[in-house]
Motif scaffolding. Structure first.
Motif, PDB file in Angstrom:
ATOM      1  N   SER A 313       0.852  -1.191   0.000  1.00  0.00           N
ATOM      2  CA  SER A 313       0.000   0.000   0.000  1.00  0.00           C
ATOM      3  C   SER A 313       0.884   1.236   0.000  1.00  0.00           C
ATOM      4  N   ALA A 314       0.380   2.303  -0.611  1.00  0.00           N
ATOM      5  CA  ALA A 314       1.091   3.589  -0.640  1.00  0.00           C
ATOM      6  C   ALA A 314       0.062   4.672  -0.340  1.00  0.00           C
ATOM      7  N   THR A 315       0.134   5.240   0.850  1.00  0.00           N
ATOM      8  CA  THR A 315      -0.839   6.246   1.290  1.00  0.00           C
ATOM      9  C   THR A 315      -0.216   7.633   1.190  1.00  0.00           C
ATOM     10  N   LEU A 316      -0.835   8.492   0.381  1.00  0.00           N
ATOM     11  CA  LEU A 316      -0.370   9.869   0.204  1.00  0.00           C
ATOM     12  C   LEU A 316      -1.371  10.792   0.911  1.00  0.00           C
ATOM     13  N   LYS A 317      -0.989  11.267   2.075  1.00  0.00           N
ATOM     14  CA  LYS A 317      -1.914  12.057   2.895  1.00  0.00           C
ATOM     15  C   LYS A 317      -1.310  13.424   3.197  1.00  0.00           C
ATOM     16  N   PHE A 318      -2.132  14.468   3.063  1.00  0.00           N
ATOM     17  CA  PHE A 318      -1.721  15.832   3.415  1.00  0.00           C
ATOM     18  C   PHE A 318      -2.401  16.205   4.732  1.00  0.00           C
ATOM     19  N   ILE A 319      -1.589  16.688   5.686  1.00  0.00           N
ATOM     20  CA  ILE A 319      -2.082  17.020   7.024  1.00  0.00           C
ATOM     21  C   ILE A 319      -1.607  18.410   7.428  1.00  0.00           C
ATOM     22  N   GLY A 320      -2.017  18.860   8.611  1.00  0.00           N
ATOM     23  CA  GLY A 320      -1.649  20.199   9.074  1.00  0.00           C
ATOM     24  C   GLY A 320      -0.223  20.301   9.568  1.00  0.00           C
ATOM     25  N   GLY A 321       0.356  19.185  10.035  1.00  0.00           N
ATOM     26  CA  GLY A 321       1.734  19.197  10.522  1.00  0.00           C
ATOM     27  C   GLY A 321       1.926  20.058  11.757  1.00  0.00           C
ATOM     28  N   GLY A 322       0.867  20.221  12.574  1.00  0.00           N
ATOM     29  CA  GLY A 322       0.967  21.011  13.801  1.00  0.00           C
ATOM     30  C   GLY A 322       0.522  22.449  13.648  1.00  0.00           C
ATOM     31  N   ALA A 323       0.251  22.888  12.418  1.00  0.00           N
ATOM     32  CA  ALA A 323      -0.153  24.280  12.190  1.00  0.00           C
ATOM     33  C   ALA A 323      -1.621  24.495  12.530  1.00  0.00           C
ATOM     34  N   GLN A 324      -1.940  25.716  12.958  1.00  0.00           N
ATOM     35  CA  GLN A 324      -3.336  26.055  13.226  1.00  0.00           C
ATOM     36  C   GLN A 324      -4.127  26.106  11.930  1.00  0.00           C
ATOM     37  N   ASP A 325      -3.516  26.597  10.890  1.00  0.00           N
ATOM     38  CA  ASP A 325      -4.099  26.558   9.558  1.00  0.00           C
ATOM     39  C   ASP A 325      -2.976  26.607   8.523  1.00  0.00           C
ATOM     40  N   VAL A 326      -3.286  26.211   7.314  1.00  0.00           N
ATOM     41  CA  VAL A 326      -2.277  26.142   6.253  1.00  0.00           C
ATOM     42  C   VAL A 326      -2.734  26.970   5.069  1.00  0.00           C
ATOM     43  N   VAL A 327      -1.752  27.345   4.220  1.00  0.00           N
ATOM     44  CA  VAL A 327      -2.044  28.050   2.974  1.00  0.00           C
ATOM     45  C   VAL A 327      -1.719  27.131   1.805  1.00  0.00           C
TER      46      VAL A 327
END
Length: 480
Positions: A313-327
């Protein structure tokens, strides 16, 4: 059987290219008096296999729990996520030893094989324009490029290697280190005895024979002295002639060197730094072309041999990484994870990537040996603080860096979505325990698991990126 659940193939492997490398190494060993066969870069005493060092492996139970910094950051800031389904490259249809980010325009520049998902056209010559025109394996139409080095299983027969080395050592005996006996002294002694025996024979005896012998000896001595003088004179003449020729050649060489120096100085003045870099890149490309690129059914590259095992399996996930919000990420943003040349560059950019399923609370920079029912896992969390201006930088790193342990970016940088690539492999238990799996790498890394790395180039449409940012910041769990 489902496409991604096929068992790994683990047969023997050798190709003609490695045979040529072995023959060249044996010839070199004979020339320098070595007693072992060196077949793979940096390794002696191995007839064909190039396994990872046994010290590179660790029982996952011995890795301290709770050391996964990425897991801790997940609990901070925005809790949303966005997963892209781009497949696993299970059939190995898209693989090459290129890296258009780190070695742009250089075929075989990576010197190890990459698995690709996402964009179908990714190679050494890729650009934003070519990627935008390419197809993709991602179900939502994401044309981004995702790629990482393959993992191989190498069950080479170690007993067979030892036998080959013993045979090579037997062949070496008598061919290296032998000293030829100097027989000149014995030859002179034999000649003197021959002359003495001739002087005592011929029917001569008493004083007359002795006188005749003395006379002959005097004549021989005079003739030998005249001959030596003549030889010395001839040799002196030859030496003088040779010296004259050497002086003439030296003068010609000096003149040629001056001309060459003047010519080179003029050329250097006409070339700028970019031209010099281009020339260096071309030379490097030519050298890497000589490596031969992909070889044989197992797609061996350089000293990377063995049977490729694709991720289950190869899971490509985008997350906040600890940020309150992202751009949003800018189109064309290039990001590197890890360091493929950590032995040369140092440990600064190398990161622990390895674990086992069910043990994600810990990461190690060694190859894990997983318990029964658990599988080998690689987790790559990319940098997520963008400088707000550049999509790339000279070192391919300065424009995007990691957030701190609180999820905050350095001053002037902005939080962008953090890409997390998770790869799971069904590596047989005996292969793990015997240390017979390894990641593709540059030769100097010797398959060090610390050299594990990953690459990404953003080619998402504004619409996809907009949905991604919204899912993260709103706390939703999205998948496309």
């Amino acid at each position: 059987m489902p496409r991604n659940s096929r068992p790994p193939v683990t047969g023997k492997h050798r190709v003609a290219r490695r045979t040529k490398i072995a023959m060249g190494a044996i010839g070199l060993a004979i020339a320098v008096g070595a007693l072992a066969v060196a077949v793979t870069t940096g390794r002696t005493g191995e007839a064909s296999a190039d396994p990872a060092d046994p010290s590179f492996f660790i029982d996952i139970n011995k890795v301290p729990a709770g050391n996964n910094v990425n897991a801790a950051l997940k609990k901070k800031g925005a809790q949303g996520s966005f997963t892209v389904n781009c497949g696993t490259n299970a059939d190995g249809a898209h693989q090459n030893p290129d890296n258009f980010i780190a070695q742009p325009g250089i075929k075989n520049g990576a010197q190890h094989l990459h698995d690709y998902v996402g964009n179908l056209t990714t190679d050494a010559d890729s650009s934003l324009k070519s990627l935008l025109a390419g197809g993709t394996t991602c179900k939502n139409g994401d044309k981004s490029a995702y790629f990482w080095p393959v993992i191989r299983i190498d069950r080479e027969d170690k007993a067979q290697n030892e036998q080959k080395n013993q045979q090579a050592q037997q062949q070496q005996k008598g061919k290296t280190g032998d000293v030829q006996q100097d027989k000149s002294a014995q030859d002179a002694k034999d000649a003197q005895e021959q002359r003495n025996s001739q002087g005592q024979g011929g029917g001569r005896s008493g004083k007359s024979a002795q006188q005749q012998g003395d006379q002959n000896q005097n004549q021989d001595g005079q003739q030998q002295r005249r001959q030596r003088n003549q030889d010395q004179n001839n040799q002196q003449d030859q030496d003088n002639q040779q010296q004259d020729q050497n002086n003439q050649q030296q003068n010609q060489d000096n003149q040629q060197n001056k001309q060459d120096q003047n010519k080179n100085q003029q050329q250097n003045q006409n070339q700028n730094q970019n031209n010099n870099q281009d020339k260096a890149g071309q030379n490097q490309g030519q050298q890497q072309e000589e490596l031969g690129g992909i070889q044989g059914a197992n797609k061996e590259v350089g000293d990377n041999d063995g049977t490729i095992i694709e991720p289950e399996s190869a899971t490509l996930k985008f997350i906040g990484g600890g940020a309150q919000d992202v751009v949003a990420m800018p189109l064309g943003l290039k990001i590197l994870y890890g360091d493929a040349k950590q032995s040369t560059n140092g440990p600064k950019n190398a990161r622990p990537s390895w674990t086992c399923t069910g043990f994600e609370d810990r990461l190690t920079d060694l190859y894990p040996i997983c318990p029964a029912g658990s599988k080998v896992e690689r987790i790559h969390n990319f940098p997520n603080c963008w400088d707000g201006k550049n999509t790339d930088s000279k070192d391919h790193r300065s424009h995007i860096v990691f957030a701190d342990q609180q999820g905050k970016c350095p001053q002037g940088f902005k939080n962008v979505p953090q890409l997390q690539v998770t790869l799971v492999y069904d590596v047989p238990q005996d292969v793990q325990q015997n240390g017979e799996y390894k990641v593709d790498a540059f030769a100097q890394e010797k398959h060090n698991p610390r050299s594990d790395h990953d690459d990404f180039a953003n080619v998402m449409s504004k619409q996809i990126m907009g949905r991604l940012v919204n899912c993260i910041n709103s706390g939703k769990t999205c998948a496309e």
